[in-house]
Motif scaffolding. Structure first.
Motif, PDB file in Angstrom:
ATOM      1  N   ASP A  54       0.862  -1.181   0.000  1.00 51.73           N
ATOM      2  CA  ASP A  54       0.000   0.000   0.000  1.00 51.73           C
ATOM      3  C   ASP A  54       0.896   1.227   0.000  1.00 51.73           C
ATOM      4  OD1 ASP A  54      -1.663   2.097   0.484  1.00 51.73           O
ATOM      5  OD2 ASP A  54      -2.720   1.172   2.155  1.00 51.73           O
ATOM      6  N   ASP A  71       1.004  -1.135   7.842  1.00 55.98           N
ATOM      7  CA  ASP A  71       0.633  -1.840   6.610  1.00 55.98           C
ATOM      8  C   ASP A  71      -0.864  -2.089   6.572  1.00 55.98           C
ATOM      9  OD1 ASP A  71       3.174  -2.424   5.181  1.00 55.98           O
ATOM     10  OD2 ASP A  71       3.680  -3.346   7.090  1.00 55.98           O
ATOM     11  N   PHE A  72      -1.430  -2.371   7.752  1.00 53.92           N
ATOM     12  CA  PHE A  72      -2.885  -2.485   7.851  1.00 53.92           C
ATOM     13  C   PHE A  72      -3.306  -2.177   9.286  1.00 53.92           C
ATOM     14  CE2 PHE A  72      -1.512  -6.891   8.756  1.00 53.92           C
ATOM     15  CZ  PHE A  72      -2.294  -7.238   9.864  1.00 53.92           C
ATOM     16  N   ARG A 123       0.852 -11.279   4.903  1.00 56.33           N
ATOM     17  CA  ARG A 123       1.555 -10.029   4.629  1.00 56.33           C
ATOM     18  C   ARG A 123       3.037 -10.252   4.951  1.00 56.33           C
ATOM     19  NH1 ARG A 123      -2.667  -9.331   2.792  1.00 56.33           N
ATOM     20  NH2 ARG A 123      -4.140  -7.593   3.011  1.00 56.33           N
ATOM     21  N   ASP A 164      -6.297   1.955   3.756  1.00 57.21           N
ATOM     22  CA  ASP A 164      -7.173   1.181   2.873  1.00 57.21           C
ATOM     23  C   ASP A 164      -7.246  -0.282   3.293  1.00 57.21           C
ATOM     24  OD1 ASP A 164      -7.744   3.390   1.355  1.00 57.21           O
ATOM     25  OD2 ASP A 164      -6.229   2.969  -0.184  1.00 57.21           O
ATOM     26  N   ASP A 165      -6.147  -0.809   3.829  1.00 61.07           N
ATOM     27  CA  ASP A 165      -6.098  -2.207   4.240  1.00 61.07           C
ATOM     28  C   ASP A 165      -6.498  -2.291   5.710  1.00 61.07           C
ATOM     29  OD1 ASP A 165      -5.642  -4.899   4.549  1.00 61.07           O
ATOM     30  OD2 ASP A 165      -3.550  -4.858   3.883  1.00 61.07           O
ATOM     31  N   ARG A 166      -7.722  -2.702   5.972  1.00 60.02           N
ATOM     32  CA  ARG A 166      -8.224  -2.752   7.343  1.00 60.02           C
ATOM     33  C   ARG A 166      -9.088  -4.004   7.535  1.00 60.02           C
ATOM     34  NH1 ARG A 166     -10.803   0.965   4.332  1.00 60.02           N
ATOM     35  NH2 ARG A 166     -13.087   0.878   4.271  1.00 60.02           N
ATOM     36  N   HIS A 167      -9.179  -4.415   8.815  1.00 56.20           N
ATOM     37  CA  HIS A 167      -9.845  -5.670   9.136  1.00 56.20           C
ATOM     38  C   HIS A 167     -10.700  -5.482  10.387  1.00 56.20           C
ATOM     39  CE1 HIS A 167      -7.351  -7.788   6.169  1.00 56.20           C
ATOM     40  NE2 HIS A 167      -6.467  -6.852   6.494  1.00 56.20           N
TER      41      HIS A 167
END
Length: 313
Positions: A13, A99-100, A167, A133-136
């Motif tokens: 990302d 990163d997330f 990742r 943008d990278d989420r959980h």
């Protein structure tokens, strides 16, 4: 034990860049016991180290138990204040560029109607989604108190409630313990919060996922897998057995009981994170930035009420 070296990594990302650092506390295994050793490092010192190697690591922003709702406080829970607390955490994440990011459950608190609850979810998720943008999202019992699982997942644009992903050579697993003892999914007040279970289908999936993986593994859950009280998953022994038998699981991160807590069972660290909703004012916030090195070494820098840890591989 060899401390993890600092490094600079550019993630997939482009909005997320890593600048490695040492953390304020270390958790070291000595004679089989977990010992925390505090060091007096300022945030500037922690996050301004020059890179010392080319090793890659994964950086993760972690929050839990926001319980956002537009309603008055109840006891120690200050629902409206989580918007401001999340904004503060967002600024820290912007500086550290994970990163997330992962939210460990109970993003929202219960509303009297589906429409109002969806409004709560839209409000808090607009702010959370802007971080990275990278989420959980881990499903918490309050996430599906008024909503169904499909409604919550649709609101945060997440396809599944339990799944895995990789990742930079690290394997991550998101679990869903929002099932009743009879296997039925939580939703719309059809459950009691103490009856938390990982379903038979999910447990079978988990065993298969772990068997097919040889990477260092980190698990995210909401209800606790290390206790057998009201905050624990009823079939936690079966879940822990699957994690232990894989031989690859380094740590489990969980929320639900709103406190800092740490247990080591079967060689796996079970780390319970502090709830963001507890207490009033900025001094009651809690969030963290976690670095996971390729060998499985984990460093957690906790902010405000969140404790800091380090576990060497």
């Amino acid at each position: 034990m060899n401390p993890a070296s600092n490094s600079f990594v550019e993630s997939a990302d482009p909005t997320c860049r890593l600048n490695r650092h040492a953390f304020a506390r270390r958790a070291m295994l000595r004679n089989g016991s977990l010992v925390l050793a505090a060091t007096a490092l300022t945030n500037k010192m922690l996050f301004s180290k020059e890179p010392e190697s080319n090793s890659k690591a994964v950086r993760v922003g972690v929050i839990t138990d926001l319980h956002y709702a537009d309603k008055s406080p109840a006891g120690s829970r200050h629902y409206r204040e989580t918007l401001g607390k999340l904004e503060t955490a967002s600024k820290q994440f912007a500086a550290n560029q994970p990163d997330f990011v992962v939210e460990l459950g109970d993003l929202i608190d219960a509303a009297d109607s589906v429409d109002v609850e969806q409004g709560y979810l839209k409000t808090i998720n607009r702010q959370f989604a802007s971080i990275c943008d990278d989420r959980h999202y881990v499903l918490g019992n309050h996430c599906v108190d008024t909503l169904s699982k499909d409604e919550f997942l649709g609101g945060v644009e997440q396809e599944r409630s339990f799944y895995s992903f990789d990742r930079e050579g690290i394997h991550f697993i998101v679990l869903d313990a929002c099932f009743r003892g009879d296997g039925k999914s939580y939703g719309r007040r059809n459950f009691h919060w103490t009856d938390a279970n990982v379903s038979a289908e999910e447990l079978e999936w988990l065993r298969g996922d772990l068997k097919s993986n040889s990477k260092p593994t980190v698990v995210f859950a909401h209800q606790r897998l290390d206790v057998s009280n009201n905050h624990g998953v009823k079939n936690c022994v079966d879940v822990r057995k699957a994690l232990e038998e894989s031989g690859n699981v380094v740590a489990v991160f969980q929320g639900h009981s709103h406190q800092n807590d740490l247990n080591e069972i079967g060689g796996i660290h079970y780390c319970t994170m502090a709830a963001m909703v507890e207490g009033s004012g900025p001094e009651s916030n809690g969030y963290s930035v976690m670095d996971i090195q390729p060998d499985g070494t984990i460093e957690i820098k906790g902010f405000v009420r969140q404790a800091s840890y380090r576990w060497d591989a």
